[in-house]
Design a protein around this motif. Structure first.
Motif, mmCIF file in Angstrom:
data_model
loop_
_atom_site.group_PDB
_atom_site.id
_atom_site.type_symbol
_atom_site.label_atom_id
_atom_site.label_comp_id
_atom_site.label_asym_id
_atom_site.label_seq_id
_atom_site.Cartn_x
_atom_site.Cartn_y
_atom_site.Cartn_z
ATOM 1 N N CYS A 220 0.826 -1.208 0.000
ATOM 2 C CA CYS A 220 0.000 0.000 0.000
ATOM 3 C C CYS A 220 0.865 1.265 0.000
ATOM 4 C CB CYS A 220 -0.913 0.019 1.219
ATOM 5 S SG CYS A 220 -2.258 -1.187 1.121
ATOM 6 N N LEU A 225 0.701 3.093 -5.584
ATOM 7 C CA LEU A 225 -0.387 3.870 -6.169
ATOM 8 C C LEU A 225 0.082 4.626 -7.408
ATOM 9 C CD1 LEU A 225 -2.310 5.408 -3.121
ATOM 10 C CD2 LEU A 225 -3.111 3.677 -4.722
ATOM 11 N N ARG A 228 0.074 2.289 -10.337
ATOM 12 C CA ARG A 228 -1.288 2.079 -10.818
ATOM 13 C C ARG A 228 -1.767 3.287 -11.622
ATOM 14 N NH1 ARG A 228 -4.498 -0.513 -5.661
ATOM 15 N NH2 ARG A 228 -2.725 -1.636 -4.775
ATOM 16 N N CYS A 256 -7.290 3.335 -3.848
ATOM 17 C CA CYS A 256 -7.125 1.889 -3.741
ATOM 18 C C CYS A 256 -8.137 1.385 -2.710
ATOM 19 C CB CYS A 256 -5.705 1.530 -3.299
ATOM 20 S SG CYS A 256 -5.495 -0.245 -2.970
#
Length: 285
Positions: A220, A225, A228, A256
């Motif tokens: 995480c 992120l 992504r 997310c």
């Protein structure tokens, strides 16, 4: 790991136990597999918690989400969370995949079975027998403190090989029946070594742990992120990305659902990502 999931998703007591069991079960399924292997479990039940999805890999990373995380159900008569009612009947979908670049021919495998109990462990064991022809037994437990925080979470997974003798099978079945509740064992302070010794009593001597794995919720990190976001920008294309920026005051937001984390990217960052995603195409001309 389970406490972090509870904090990230603001889970109720019932949701904490349900998601905690699913995350632990996915970790057990992903362990001892090839490098790059990952497993995804999706419980599509008709209970009030809705869909539960978890993803775990061989390295001990695991993350999950639940559609209705704050829904609470009355406990069962014995005081334990009513996980079966929370999940309900439906289907369990399991996806096995591999991201190892040295295994380019590996294709993701998907199996679907009905949710037989809703208690998670029994459903995973049923999937392994019905879809992967693996005779397995699984125990999962989450122990909560009086304030609802997570004290312990753990589990065990035994897979029986085809050449196992009837004597071994009989002994193993007896040990599993005598083991009792995994949650109760964890609450009483049993270690993973002690649980292993109870499971293999009379079958094998287990004096020291032969394998250790430190689970971690995630990944995480912000960099995850960002990766992504780059993939999303590449899929959108320049025109749509610029249009989104113009419509949202020069910002694009990505969230997310597994990490319950949101990050905003400004125009300059997005334009840089656009340049990076378009660079390979220009090189190939």
């Amino acid at each position: 790991m389970v406490q972090e999931a509870k904090d990230r998703h603001n889970l109720s007591i019932t949701a904490t136990v349900a998601l905690g069991r699913a995350m632990t079960g996915a970790l057990l399924m992903a362990a001892f597999k090839a490098e790059g292997d990952a497993v995804q479990l999706k419980f599509s039940g008709r209970g009030p918690h809705g869909e539960i999805m978890v993803i775990a890999d061989r390295e001990g990373n695991v993350k999950g989400k639940i559609r209705n995380p704050e829904v609470e159900l009355p406990p069962k008569a014995d005081g334990t969370p009513d996980i079966a009612s929370a999940i309900g009947k439906g289907a369990l979908e399991v996806v096995r995949s591999n991201t190892n670049p040295y295994m380019p021919l590996y294709k993701p495998y998907t199996g679907v079975v009905p949710i037989t109990s809703g208690e998670v462990a029994e459903d995973i064991a049923y999937y392994l027998a019905a879809s992967e022809q693996s005779s397995s037994a699984i125990g999962l437990g989450v122990v909560l403190d009086t304030d609802g925080s997570v004290k312990k979470a753990g589990g065990w997974h035994i897979q029986v090989l085809p050449m196992a003798s009837e004597e071994t099978l009989s002994g193993l079945e007896g040990n599993i029946q005598n083991l009792g509740s995994t949650t109760a064992l964890l609450a009483d302070g049993a270690s993973t070594l002690q649980i292993s010794q109870l499971l293999l009593l009379g079958l094998a001597e287990v004096e020291v742990p032969t394998f250790t794995l430190e689970p971690k919720y995630g990944p995480c990190e912000t960099t995850d992120l960002e990766e992504r976001m780059k993939r999303a920008i590449a899929a959108l294309g320049k025109d749509d990305a610029v249009k989104l920026l113009d419509e949202n005051d020069g910002m694009i937001e990505i969230r997310c659902d597994f990490c319950a984390h949101t990050k905003q990217f400004g125009r300059e960052e997005v334009e840089k990502m656009l340049e990076e995603t378009q660079a390979p195409a220009k090189t190939q001309r």
